[in-house]
Motif scaffolding. Structure first.
Motif, PDB file in Angstrom:
ATOM      1  N   GLY A  76       3.987   1.292   0.264  1.00 18.36           N
ATOM      2  CA  GLY A  76       4.580   2.613   0.072  1.00 18.36           C
ATOM      3  C   GLY A  76       5.226   2.811  -1.287  1.00 18.36           C
ATOM      4  O   GLY A  76       5.911   3.808  -1.511  1.00 18.36           O
ATOM      5  N   HIS A  77       5.013   1.881  -2.205  1.00 21.20           N
ATOM      6  CA  HIS A  77       5.624   1.950  -3.534  1.00 21.20           C
ATOM      7  C   HIS A  77       4.593   1.998  -4.652  1.00 21.20           C
ATOM      8  O   HIS A  77       4.914   1.689  -5.808  1.00 21.20           O
ATOM      9  CB  HIS A  77       6.569   0.764  -3.742  1.00 21.20           C
ATOM     10  N   GLY A  78       3.355   2.331  -4.341  1.00 22.48           N
ATOM     11  CA  GLY A  78       2.331   2.497  -5.366  1.00 22.48           C
ATOM     12  C   GLY A  78       1.566   1.245  -5.741  1.00 22.48           C
ATOM     13  O   GLY A  78       0.713   1.291  -6.628  1.00 22.48           O
ATOM     14  N   VAL A  79       1.835   0.144  -5.082  1.00 18.62           N
ATOM     15  CA  VAL A  79       1.136  -1.105  -5.405  1.00 18.62           C
ATOM     16  C   VAL A  79      -0.338  -0.999  -5.030  1.00 18.62           C
ATOM     17  O   VAL A  79      -1.222  -1.321  -5.832  1.00 18.62           O
ATOM     18  CB  VAL A  79       1.812  -2.314  -4.722  1.00 18.62           C
ATOM     19  N   GLY A  80      -0.627  -0.548  -3.819  1.00 21.78           N
ATOM     20  CA  GLY A  80      -2.011  -0.398  -3.381  1.00 21.78           C
ATOM     21  C   GLY A  80      -2.773   0.579  -4.255  1.00 21.78           C
ATOM     22  O   GLY A  80      -3.919   0.332  -4.627  1.00 21.78           O
ATOM     23  N   ARG A  81      -2.143   1.689  -4.607  1.00 22.09           N
ATOM     24  CA  ARG A  81      -2.772   2.692  -5.482  1.00 22.09           C
ATOM     25  C   ARG A  81      -3.100   2.082  -6.838  1.00 22.09           C
ATOM     26  O   ARG A  81      -4.214   2.246  -7.351  1.00 22.09           O
ATOM     27  CB  ARG A  81      -1.844   3.898  -5.660  1.00 22.09           C
TER      28      ARG A  81
END
Length: 185
Positions: free
Chosen positions: A95-100
């Motif tokens: 939920g902190h942009g790591v996957g993106r």
């Protein structure tokens, strides 16, 4: 949290193996039911690197936060322009942009290689709305759903296939594609 991405190295394999093992034992992002050993993950890492494909690590504040890699989509020669992307993120980093960030980098690297498609196989369609939404936000489209194909945690699981066309104009390939003779274990 701002993730820093880099190429994975052999010394990342302990953290990678631990994260993947937790997902095997408690999650549905993989249909494996027994966590692979460090030796097995080392073999998988070598196979991906042997194909010249990217395996990336994300760090946040200097700490391991997740990883992503591309692997051959299918072993037959006509599939040599497609890869399957896999992404795993530490629970505290979700939920902190790591996957993106990992998926964007995987897309960029695959496009630079002259590949045509990236396939995402999102397991457990019922609880993976965030992963499906992430893929859609980056241009992936739903290519189909395998319904109730996996049995894990005493229930049937679907797999939603997401596909990104890296060369939508349909031009002929500009590279020879992946060498699939080595294959993945």
């Amino acid at each position: 949290m701002i993730p820093v991405l880099r190429n994975a190295e052999a010394n990342d394999l302990r953290a990678i193996t631990a994260l993947y093992g937790r997902e095997v034992e408690g999650g549905t992002a993989t249909f494996e039911t027994s966590p692979p050993t460090l030796d097995e993950m080392s073999r998988r890492f070598a196979a991906v690197k042997g194909h010249g494909l990217p395996w990336l690590v994300a760090e946040v504040d200097g700490r391991f936060a997740g990883y992503a890699y591309a692997s051959p989509f299918r072993p037959r020669p006509a599939y040599r322009y497609g890869v399957e992307g896999s992404i795993y993120v530490e629970e505290t980093a979700r939920g902190h942009g790591v996957g993106r960030a990992l998926l964007i980098a995987l897309i960029e690297r695959s496009r630079e290689m002259g590949l045509r498609h990236i396939i995402g196989a999102v397991s457990d369609s019922d609880t993976s709305a965030a992963s499906i939404a992430l893929h859609r936000s980056l241009g992936f489209r739903e290519a189909g759903v395998y319904r109730q194909v996996g049995w894990k945690f005493e229930r049937w699981l679907d797999v939603t296939l997401m596909q990104l066309d890296l060369a939508p104009e349909g031009d002929p390939p500009r590279t020879p594609g992946l060498d699939l003779t080595g294959g993945l274990a």
